[in-house]
Design a protein around this motif. Structure first.
Motif, PDB file in Angstrom:
ATOM      1  N   PRO A 143      84.709  29.033  46.440  1.00 25.47           N
ATOM      2  CA  PRO A 143      84.317  30.277  45.762  1.00 25.47           C
ATOM      3  C   PRO A 143      83.781  29.978  44.359  1.00 25.47           C
ATOM      4  CG  PRO A 143      86.471  30.518  46.797  1.00 25.47           C
ATOM      5  CD  PRO A 143      86.104  29.068  46.903  1.00 25.47           C
ATOM      6  N   PRO A 144      82.740  30.693  43.941  1.00 29.71           N
ATOM      7  CA  PRO A 144      82.090  30.410  42.646  1.00 29.71           C
ATOM      8  C   PRO A 144      83.060  30.361  41.466  1.00 29.71           C
ATOM      9  CG  PRO A 144      80.777  31.966  43.897  1.00 29.71           C
ATOM     10  CD  PRO A 144      82.046  31.774  44.674  1.00 29.71           C
ATOM     11  N   ASP A 145      84.073  31.236  41.470  1.00 28.86           N
ATOM     12  CA  ASP A 145      84.988  31.275  40.331  1.00 28.86           C
ATOM     13  C   ASP A 145      85.960  30.092  40.309  1.00 28.86           C
ATOM     14  OD1 ASP A 145      86.264  32.260  42.625  1.00 28.86           O
ATOM     15  OD2 ASP A 145      87.689  33.428  41.446  1.00 28.86           O
ATOM     16  N   GLN A 146      85.982  29.306  41.398  1.00 29.03           N
ATOM     17  CA  GLN A 146      86.862  28.136  41.470  1.00 29.03           C
ATOM     18  C   GLN A 146      86.095  26.813  41.425  1.00 29.03           C
ATOM     19  OE1 GLN A 146      89.451  28.462  44.932  1.00 29.03           O
ATOM     20  NE2 GLN A 146      89.627  30.679  44.678  1.00 29.03           N
ATOM     21  N   LYS A 147      84.762  26.906  41.424  1.00 30.26           N
ATOM     22  CA  LYS A 147      83.942  25.712  41.610  1.00 30.26           C
ATOM     23  C   LYS A 147      84.082  24.720  40.461  1.00 30.26           C
ATOM     24  CE  LYS A 147      79.616  24.403  43.713  1.00 30.26           C
ATOM     25  NZ  LYS A 147      78.392  24.904  44.372  1.00 30.26           N
TER      26      LYS A 147
END
Length: 222
Positions: A113-117
């Motif tokens: 997920p983008p917020d975890q990348k």
């Protein structure tokens, strides 16, 4: 005369790319039959071509092989890239499994997920520089030879060099402190068959982009 191996997979890296690399390094020409839709995958399943209902699948020597490690082991044995005895094969397997462990982390990064990348990328970089690359550098330093096992090219070298290209895609600076690995990468990349595979227009696949990812999700109903 047996025909070319036929590789059944989608048009992306995934779990087939190591197989493409190994065949190419062995100088073996192969055909690719791309799975483009969920129906293409269903057709393979329904006609009984997949022992387990999954790909990669490779048609070679009258067999329809699935399971990536089984395919790689067969190719490596057939083309003399699997050591000279049991001890060498054990080392090759051990090194190859380490490559797989790190390779899986990098392969799954686009699915993050983008917020975890950012956090995931940092974690992977730490694993690269503190755990995996030091281990392989130590092997080469320990015996002072050109290749990982038996001073002869094996599938372990090919898998590792493939991985080093992916490491550079994460961050080109990550190899800076590993001169023996950089030398191995250059050495293997300059082998004629590998050099050909690294040229533009070959069957080597580019990094997964958004379009590629969406295609894979559609095909595999992810």
């Amino acid at each position: 005369m047996a025909g070319k191996p036929k590789l059944h997979y989608f048009n992306g890296r995934g779990r087939m790319e190591a197989i493409r690399w190994l065949l190419a390094a062995a100088g073996v020409e192969f055909e690719e039959i791309f799975i483009k839709t969920p129906e293409d995958l269903d057709k393979l399943r329904n006609e009984g071509s997949l022992m387990f209902p999954q790909v990669p699948m490779v048609e070679i020597d009258g067999m329809k092989l699935v399971q990536t490690r089984a395919i790689l082991n067969y190719i490596a044995t057939k083309y003399n890239l699997y050591g000279k005895d049991m001890k060498e094969r054990a080392l090759i397997d051990m090194y190859a499994e380490g490559v797989v462990d790190l390779g899986e982390m990098i392969m799954h990064l686009p699915l993050c997920p983008p917020d975890q990348k950012d956090a995931k990328t940092t974690q992977i970089k730490e694993s690269i520089t503190n755990r995996y690359l030091p281990a392989f550098e130590k092997v080469l330093k320990g015996h002072g030879q050109d290749y990982l096992v038996g001073n002869k090219l094996s599938r372990a070298d090919i898998h590792l060099v493939e991985l080093l290209y992916y490491v550079e895609e994460v961050d080109p600076s990550l190899l800076a402190n590993f001169p023996l690995l950089k030398a191995l990468k250059t050495r293997v990349s300059n082998l004629p068959a590998v050099k050909k595979f690294l040229q533009p227009g070959s069957q080597r696949k580019p990094p997964m982009d958004e379009k590629n990812l969406e295609e894979a999700k559609k095909i595999f109903r992810m």
